[in-house]
Motif scaffolding. Structure first.
Motif, PDB file in Angstrom:
ATOM      1  N   ILE A   7       0.828  -1.206   0.000  1.00 47.63           N
ATOM      2  CA  ILE A   7       0.000   0.000   0.000  1.00 47.63           C
ATOM      3  C   ILE A   7       0.863   1.257   0.000  1.00 47.63           C
ATOM      4  N   PHE A   8       1.832   1.325   0.907  1.00 46.46           N
ATOM      5  CA  PHE A   8       2.603   2.555   1.088  1.00 46.46           C
ATOM      6  C   PHE A   8       3.920   2.592   0.322  1.00 46.46           C
ATOM      7  N   GLY A   9       4.377   1.471  -0.210  1.00 45.18           N
ATOM      8  CA  GLY A   9       5.647   1.420  -0.923  1.00 45.18           C
ATOM      9  C   GLY A   9       5.727   2.350  -2.125  1.00 45.18           C
ATOM     10  N   PRO A  10       4.717   2.368  -3.000  1.00 43.69           N
ATOM     11  CA  PRO A  10       4.792   3.292  -4.135  1.00 43.69           C
ATOM     12  C   PRO A  10       4.830   4.765  -3.721  1.00 43.69           C
ATOM     13  N   GLY A  11       4.162   5.118  -2.647  1.00 40.05           N
ATOM     14  CA  GLY A  11       4.234   6.497  -2.157  1.00 40.05           C
ATOM     15  C   GLY A  11       5.608   6.845  -1.614  1.00 40.05           C
ATOM     16  N   VAL A  12       6.209   5.902  -0.898  1.00 38.21           N
ATOM     17  CA  VAL A  12       7.575   6.100  -0.403  1.00 38.21           C
ATOM     18  C   VAL A  12       8.538   6.222  -1.575  1.00 38.21           C
ATOM     19  N   ALA A  13       8.354   5.377  -2.592  1.00 34.58           N
ATOM     20  CA  ALA A  13       9.215   5.435  -3.771  1.00 34.58           C
ATOM     21  C   ALA A  13       9.072   6.783  -4.478  1.00 34.58           C
ATOM     22  N   GLY A  14       7.853   7.295  -4.588  1.00 39.10           N
ATOM     23  CA  GLY A  14       7.648   8.601  -5.205  1.00 39.10           C
ATOM     24  C   GLY A  14       8.283   9.726  -4.409  1.00 39.10           C
ATOM     25  N   ALA A  15       8.221   9.630  -3.088  1.00 42.27           N
ATOM     26  CA  ALA A  15       8.837  10.655  -2.243  1.00 42.27           C
ATOM     27  C   ALA A  15      10.363  10.629  -2.375  1.00 42.27           C
ATOM     28  N   VAL A  16      10.949   9.440  -2.432  1.00 45.76           N
ATOM     29  CA  VAL A  16      12.399   9.324  -2.584  1.00 45.76           C
ATOM     30  C   VAL A  16      12.821   9.821  -3.972  1.00 45.76           C
ATOM     31  N   PHE A  17      12.043   9.500  -5.005  1.00 47.22           N
ATOM     32  CA  PHE A  17      12.316   9.986  -6.351  1.00 47.22           C
ATOM     33  C   PHE A  17      12.251  11.516  -6.394  1.00 47.22           C
ATOM     34  N   GLY A  18      11.220  12.068  -5.787  1.00 50.60           N
ATOM     35  CA  GLY A  18      11.088  13.524  -5.741  1.00 50.60           C
ATOM     36  C   GLY A  18      12.210  14.179  -4.964  1.00 50.60           C
ATOM     37  N   ALA A  19      12.665  13.550  -3.885  1.00 43.06           N
ATOM     38  CA  ALA A  19      13.774  14.096  -3.112  1.00 43.06           C
ATOM     39  C   ALA A  19      15.055  14.114  -3.937  1.00 43.06           C
ATOM     40  N   SER A  52      14.652   4.699  -5.351  1.00 44.64           N
ATOM     41  CA  SER A  52      13.202   4.771  -5.516  1.00 44.64           C
ATOM     42  C   SER A  52      12.714   3.706  -6.494  1.00 44.64           C
ATOM     43  N   GLY A  53      13.487   3.451  -7.546  1.00 47.52           N
ATOM     44  CA  GLY A  53      13.108   2.381  -8.465  1.00 47.52           C
ATOM     45  C   GLY A  53      13.107   1.030  -7.794  1.00 47.52           C
ATOM     46  N   LEU A  54      14.089   0.798  -6.930  1.00 41.21           N
ATOM     47  CA  LEU A  54      14.143  -0.461  -6.185  1.00 41.21           C
ATOM     48  C   LEU A  54      12.982  -0.574  -5.202  1.00 41.21           C
ATOM     49  N   ILE A  55      12.669   0.508  -4.513  1.00 43.46           N
ATOM     50  CA  ILE A  55      11.552   0.495  -3.561  1.00 43.46           C
ATOM     51  C   ILE A  55      10.248   0.186  -4.276  1.00 43.46           C
ATOM     52  N   TYR A  56      10.028   0.860  -5.410  1.00 44.13           N
ATOM     53  CA  TYR A  56       8.784   0.628  -6.137  1.00 44.13           C
ATOM     54  C   TYR A  56       8.725  -0.791  -6.672  1.00 44.13           C
ATOM     55  N   TRP A  57       9.851  -1.302  -7.181  1.00 37.19           N
ATOM     56  CA  TRP A  57       9.854  -2.651  -7.739  1.00 37.19           C
ATOM     57  C   TRP A  57       9.552  -3.694  -6.672  1.00 37.19           C
ATOM     58  N   THR A  58      10.100  -3.510  -5.470  1.00 35.97           N
ATOM     59  CA  THR A  58       9.837  -4.504  -4.423  1.00 35.97           C
ATOM     60  C   THR A  58       8.426  -4.393  -3.876  1.00 35.97           C
ATOM     61  N   SER A  59       7.881  -3.181  -3.827  1.00 38.35           N
ATOM     62  CA  SER A  59       6.542  -3.029  -3.242  1.00 38.35           C
ATOM     63  C   SER A  59       5.445  -3.319  -4.252  1.00 38.35           C
ATOM     64  N   HIS A  60       5.662  -2.972  -5.487  1.00 38.34           N
ATOM     65  CA  HIS A  60       4.607  -3.114  -6.491  1.00 38.34           C
ATOM     66  C   HIS A  60       4.465  -4.542  -6.986  1.00 38.34           C
TER      67      HIS A  60
END
Length: 136
Positions: free
Chosen positions: A9-21, A125-133
């Protein structure tokens, strides 16, 4: 709810925040720079973003780790190219950091540091999104 459901649920949002940072670091360095930043300095971040996109075009469930099955060679080649692009972008950002730190007339060392941080954060962020999605 267990951790995997929360991560999905929250992984893609965390990935987007890290990408934006990561991109925020770069925009800050460009805006605060006293000299014009050449387009060459933009390329590592652009290619890191491309590598993150390439990673996320592959689902974990589609990868077969069997050494005897040759059915997924295109997928493995795609991931290999994504890894090459990501490492080259990171190496280029480190090279530009060294160039900026040693040169007196070019951009400041902060521009180089921001480029490295941008690449690292975008790839994380790509790694975070890949593992969560990819969780099922």
């Amino acid at each position: 709810m267990d951790f995997s459901e929360l991560w999905a649920i929250f992984g893609p949002g965390v990935a987007g925040a890290v990408f934006g940072a990561g991109w925020w670091f770069w925009v800050d360095a460009v805006v605060c720079s006293s000299v014009k930043i050449s387009f060459l300095h933009y390329l590592p971040g652009i290619f890191a973003s491309l590598a993150a996109l390439m990673f996320n075009c592959v689902r974990k469930e589609d990868i077969d780790y069997s050494p005897y099955d040759e059915g997924e060679w295109r997928l493995k080649l795609w991931l290999f190219i994504a890894y090459v692009v990501s490492f080259v972008s990171l190496a280029a950002s480190v090279g530009l950091l060294i160039q900026d730190a040693l040169g007196k007339s070019g951009p400041s060392a902060w521009t180089g540091v921001a480029g490295v941080l941008q690449c690292v954060f975008v790839l994380i962020s790509g790694l975070i999104y890949w593992t969560s999605h990819s969780e099922s």
